[in-house]
Motif scaffolding. Structure first.
Motif, PDB file in Angstrom:
ATOM      1  N   PRO A  63       0.798  -1.232   0.000  1.00 11.86           N
ATOM      2  CA  PRO A  63       0.000   0.000   0.000  1.00 11.86           C
ATOM      3  C   PRO A  63       0.829   1.280   0.000  1.00 11.86           C
ATOM      4  N   ASN A  64       2.090   1.194   0.414  1.00 10.16           N
ATOM      5  CA  ASN A  64       2.956   2.363   0.534  1.00 10.16           C
ATOM      6  C   ASN A  64       3.963   2.487  -0.607  1.00 10.16           C
ATOM      7  N   LEU A  65       3.810   1.660  -1.641  1.00 10.86           N
ATOM      8  CA  LEU A  65       4.777   1.647  -2.740  1.00 10.86           C
ATOM      9  C   LEU A  65       4.292   2.407  -3.964  1.00 10.86           C
ATOM     10  N   ILE A  66       5.268   2.917  -4.700  1.00 13.65           N
ATOM     11  CA  ILE A  66       5.051   3.518  -6.013  1.00 13.65           C
ATOM     12  C   ILE A  66       6.089   2.900  -6.944  1.00 13.65           C
ATOM     13  N   LEU A  67       5.680   2.566  -8.160  1.00 13.49           N
ATOM     14  CA  LEU A  67       6.620   2.158  -9.205  1.00 13.49           C
ATOM     15  C   LEU A  67       6.573   3.205 -10.304  1.00 13.49           C
ATOM     16  N   ILE A  68       7.753   3.640 -10.735  1.00 12.38           N
ATOM     17  CA  ILE A  68       7.853   4.653 -11.781  1.00 12.38           C
ATOM     18  C   ILE A  68       8.773   4.142 -12.875  1.00 12.38           C
ATOM     19  N   ARG A  76      12.430  10.588 -18.906  1.00  8.90           N
ATOM     20  CA  ARG A  76      11.169  11.078 -18.345  1.00  8.90           C
ATOM     21  C   ARG A  76      10.566  10.003 -17.447  1.00  8.90           C
ATOM     22  N   LEU A  77       9.860  10.408 -16.416  1.00  8.48           N
ATOM     23  CA  LEU A  77       9.352   9.495 -15.400  1.00  8.48           C
ATOM     24  C   LEU A  77       7.836   9.372 -15.493  1.00  8.48           C
ATOM     25  N   ARG A  78       7.359   8.112 -15.649  1.00 11.19           N
ATOM     26  CA  ARG A  78       5.915   7.849 -15.750  1.00 11.19           C
ATOM     27  C   ARG A  78       5.502   6.906 -14.625  1.00 11.19           C
ATOM     28  N   VAL A  79       4.442   7.265 -13.924  1.00 10.75           N
ATOM     29  CA  VAL A  79       3.952   6.472 -12.801  1.00 10.75           C
ATOM     30  C   VAL A  79       3.304   5.199 -13.337  1.00 10.75           C
ATOM     31  N   ARG A  80       3.815   4.048 -12.897  1.00  9.66           N
ATOM     32  CA  ARG A  80       3.278   2.757 -13.310  1.00  9.66           C
ATOM     33  C   ARG A  80       2.241   2.242 -12.311  1.00  9.66           C
ATOM     34  N   MET A 157      13.525   1.623 -13.874  1.00  9.38           N
ATOM     35  CA  MET A 157      12.357   1.812 -13.028  1.00  9.38           C
ATOM     36  C   MET A 157      12.825   2.279 -11.655  1.00  9.38           C
ATOM     37  N   LEU A 158      11.939   2.982 -10.964  1.00 14.51           N
ATOM     38  CA  LEU A 158      12.186   3.381  -9.583  1.00 14.51           C
ATOM     39  C   LEU A 158      11.130   2.740  -8.693  1.00 14.51           C
ATOM     40  N   LEU A 159      11.573   2.201  -7.578  1.00 20.88           N
ATOM     41  CA  LEU A 159      10.695   1.660  -6.543  1.00 20.88           C
ATOM     42  C   LEU A 159      10.742   2.650  -5.388  1.00 20.88           C
ATOM     43  N   ILE A 160       9.596   3.167  -5.011  1.00 18.15           N
ATOM     44  CA  ILE A 160       9.527   4.189  -3.972  1.00 18.15           C
ATOM     45  C   ILE A 160       8.626   3.697  -2.853  1.00 18.15           C
ATOM     46  N   VAL A 161       9.024   3.961  -1.625  1.00 18.32           N
ATOM     47  CA  VAL A 161       8.153   3.703  -0.481  1.00 18.32           C
ATOM     48  C   VAL A 161       8.022   5.008   0.298  1.00 18.32           C
ATOM     49  N   LEU A 162       6.785   5.337   0.673  1.00 21.79           N
ATOM     50  CA  LEU A 162       6.489   6.521   1.474  1.00 21.79           C
ATOM     51  C   LEU A 162       5.888   6.074   2.789  1.00 21.79           C
TER      52      LEU A 162
END
Length: 175
Positions: A63-68, A76-80, A157-162
């Motif tokens: 639930p706290n992840l974003i893949l870009i 350029r960065l696109r939200v997956r 790709m970027l893996l982000i956790v907030l």
């Protein structure tokens, strides 16, 4: 925009802009867990591939992840993908949108720059932020951006956790 990234003076007089810090200084157990998982998946490489990550291994983090996606050749960065907790916090799902087209208010340039820096450097980036939703609720956000690579060299790709920590409600403005 549902809320906005807070850069101005807060109600208690302190200030917290986007603040980059060493990953080792991450306070959030979520960030520590995803970083340990990412490092384990690296093996002898600088960064793992998206295929190395299995959502079954990290269900509490989803639930706290974003893949870009990092789109070549422009970078350029696109939200997956955006996790449900993040969608609920921001009030919308940014899946499919380019990061530079999302309204982050006055922090727009800083956010795009931070994500782009993680992609260009092919290294994790950890940072602290403050966010205020339109209801006035203030959150401290700790963010970890982790690069992924299909070829072991170029970030694809970027893996982000907030991790959001509720701070306080804004006091009513007095005129």
């Amino acid at each position: 925009m549902i809320g906005y990234w807070q850069r101005d003076v807060m109600n208690n007089g302190d200030r917290l802009d986007n603040k980059i810090k060493p990953v080792a200084d991450a306070q959030s157990p979520l960030l520590q867990e995803v970083h340990a998982y990412w490092r384990a998946k690296c093996g002898d490489r600088a960064m793992p591939a998206r295929a190395d990550l299995d959502p079954i291994d990290i269900p509490a983090l989803l639930p706290n992840l974003i893949l870009i996606d990092v789109i070549p050749p422009s970078g350029r960065l696109r939200v997956r993908l955006v996790g449900t907790w993040i969608v609920n916090q921001f009030g919308r799902d940014y899946t499919g949108r380019y990061l530079d087209e999302i309204d982050f208010g006055e922090a727009q340039d800083e956010i795009v720059r931070e994500y782009s820096a993680a992609a260009a450097a092919a290294r994790p980036v950890c940072s602290d932020h403050r966010y205020r939703n339109l209801g006035g609720q203030i959150y401290d956000i700790e963010r970890l951006i982790l690069p992924l690579s299909e070829d072991g060299e170029r970030v694809s790709m970027l893996l982000i956790v907030l991790d959001f920590t509720e701070r306080s409600a804004s006091p009513p403005r007095q005129f």
